[in-house]
Write a protein that holds these residues in place. Structure first.
Motif, PDB file in Angstrom:
ATOM      1  N   THR A 180      39.099  23.981  31.327  1.00 45.98           N
ATOM      2  CA  THR A 180      40.461  24.353  30.576  1.00 45.98           C
ATOM      3  C   THR A 180      40.824  23.729  29.285  1.00 45.98           C
ATOM      4  OG1 THR A 180      41.367  24.074  32.915  1.00 45.98           O
ATOM      5  CG2 THR A 180      42.834  23.636  31.525  1.00 45.98           C
ATOM      6  N   LEU A 200      48.923  30.702  30.484  1.00 45.17           N
ATOM      7  CA  LEU A 200      47.251  30.147  31.295  1.00 45.17           C
ATOM      8  C   LEU A 200      47.654  30.088  32.599  1.00 45.17           C
ATOM      9  CD1 LEU A 200      44.775  28.423  31.015  1.00 45.17           C
ATOM     10  CD2 LEU A 200      46.625  26.164  30.987  1.00 45.17           C
ATOM     11  N   GLU A 202      46.993  28.317  36.060  1.00 46.65           N
ATOM     12  CA  GLU A 202      46.117  27.080  36.225  1.00 46.65           C
ATOM     13  C   GLU A 202      45.731  26.710  37.504  1.00 46.65           C
ATOM     14  OE1 GLU A 202      49.970  24.336  36.862  1.00 46.65           O
ATOM     15  OE2 GLU A 202      51.306  25.727  37.867  1.00 46.65           O
ATOM     16  N   THR A 214      44.667  17.696  31.409  1.00 49.50           N
ATOM     17  CA  THR A 214      44.255  19.545  31.818  1.00 49.50           C
ATOM     18  C   THR A 214      46.390  19.111  32.061  1.00 49.50           C
ATOM     19  OG1 THR A 214      42.614  19.732  33.399  1.00 49.50           O
ATOM     20  CG2 THR A 214      44.865  20.831  33.468  1.00 49.50           C
ATOM     21  N   ARG A 215      46.604  17.845  32.163  1.00 48.20           N
ATOM     22  CA  ARG A 215      48.277  18.190  31.848  1.00 48.20           C
ATOM     23  C   ARG A 215      48.874  18.240  30.564  1.00 48.20           C
ATOM     24  NH1 ARG A 215      47.895  13.145  35.357  1.00 48.20           N
ATOM     25  NH2 ARG A 215      47.261  12.427  34.563  1.00 48.20           N
ATOM     26  N   HIS A 218      48.274  21.743  29.345  1.00 48.79           N
ATOM     27  CA  HIS A 218      49.663  22.554  30.043  1.00 48.79           C
ATOM     28  C   HIS A 218      50.910  22.255  29.330  1.00 48.79           C
ATOM     29  CE1 HIS A 218      47.571  22.905  34.527  1.00 48.79           C
ATOM     30  NE2 HIS A 218      46.445  23.422  33.689  1.00 48.79           N
ATOM     31  N   GLU A 222      52.467  25.331  27.551  1.00 47.01           N
ATOM     32  CA  GLU A 222      54.257  25.642  28.093  1.00 47.01           C
ATOM     33  C   GLU A 222      55.097  25.303  26.478  1.00 47.01           C
ATOM     34  OE1 GLU A 222      55.710  23.571  30.970  1.00 47.01           O
ATOM     35  OE2 GLU A 222      54.035  23.534  32.196  1.00 47.01           O
ATOM     36  N   VAL A 228      51.912  29.008  31.308  1.00 47.37           N
ATOM     37  CA  VAL A 228      51.355  28.851  32.193  1.00 47.37           C
ATOM     38  C   VAL A 228      52.261  29.149  33.492  1.00 47.37           C
ATOM     39  CG1 VAL A 228      50.690  26.647  33.833  1.00 47.37           C
ATOM     40  CG2 VAL A 228      51.234  26.418  31.220  1.00 47.37           C
ATOM     41  N   THR A 230      50.578  31.043  37.979  1.00 47.28           N
ATOM     42  CA  THR A 230      49.211  30.522  38.809  1.00 47.28           C
ATOM     43  C   THR A 230      48.764  32.277  39.323  1.00 47.28           C
ATOM     44  OG1 THR A 230      51.014  30.939  40.369  1.00 47.28           O
ATOM     45  CG2 THR A 230      50.573  29.059  39.579  1.00 47.28           C
TER      46      THR A 230
END
Length: 249
Positions: A180, A200, A202, A214-215, A218, A222, A228, A230
């Motif tokens: 990622t 993306l 996630e 990763t956080r 993201h 954003e 972002v 799913t």
């Protein structure tokens, strides 16, 4: 072609809009102008006998996207979306890899670098045509898919990805795969700089890096580069229309 000449007129496909829940807000995409870009889901990164596996990397992380992608890819294709496999693929002679890239792949004098053979020899690491550069068997590559090889973290550096996408009229890119924070994010970021709209997925992406990385990715996507979403949300939004697909020889 005819005796009167060659037609350069391109017939655009009719739009097929799709609403997708995302952060920071929902987005509408055109399925016919969108590509699902699957990054580096290859044996050398995801198989126990691959390059990463023999280095002792966290394969639980690199294999995490496989079940979700195995569900998403058939539905995405059936709905009319394009699949792009963006894979590492280095020259066997490594002539276009600078010393710093060599070092990051090898890490030590005794380590195994790009285009070298691991102790359990499955061929030269990440060389197209070798076992390690192939996509894992759980994710079949089909005849209608597009495959592009890269030799840097970003899939847009020094190769044909941009021209291939533009020739197909693809303007929205949905990203999945590994890692990622490395190849996925580097490619997504460059895509945004080049004028593509980026999403993306996630839960269809993963990394061997700590969770806080990763956080952060993201958050950056954003705030700056796109959206972002799913893969579960995308699956739910896709129209159900079965189609026949045949494995690539």
């Amino acid at each position: 072609m005819s005796e009167q000449g060659i037609s350069l007129v391109r017939k655009p496909r009719p739009a097929r809009p799709l609403m997708l829940g995302a952060r920071p807000q929902p987005v509408q995409i055109d399925l016919h102008r969108s590509a699902l870009v699957v990054v580096d889901m290859q044996n050398d990164f995801c198989h126990p006998e691959g390059w990463f596996g023999q280095k002792g990397a966290n394969l639980r992380a690199t294999r995490k996207p496989i079940p979700m992608l195995a569900r998403l890819l058939p539905a995405w294709r059936a709905a009319g979306g394009t699949v792009v496999w963006l894979n590492w693929g280095v020259r066997p002679d490594r002539l276009n890899l600078p010393p710093a890239v060599h070092f990051k792949g090898k890490r030590s004098a005794s380590g195994v670098g790009y285009a070298e053979r691991s102790p359990l020899d499955r061929g030269r690491s990440l060389v197209p045509g070798e076992w390690g550069a192939q996509v894992v068997e759980e994710l079949p590559v089909l005849a209608g898919d597009i495959t592009v090889f890269k030799h840097r973290l970003s899939g847009f550096f020094d190769n044909e990805l941009d021209s291939v996408l533009r020739q197909q009229g693809l303007t929205t890119l949905l990203f999945a795969g590994v890692n990622t924070d490395r190849c996925v994010f580097s490619t997504l970021q460059d895509a945004g700089f080049l004028g593509y709209d980026c999403v993306l997925l996630e839960d269809a992406s993963s990394t061997v890096s700590p969770a806080y990385v990763t956080r952060a990715i993201h958050f950056i996507v954003e705030q700056i580069h796109g959206f972002v979403a799913t893969a579960e949300g995308l699956l739910a939004a896709l129209p159900s229309r079965p189609t026949r697909t045949t494995p690539k020889e």
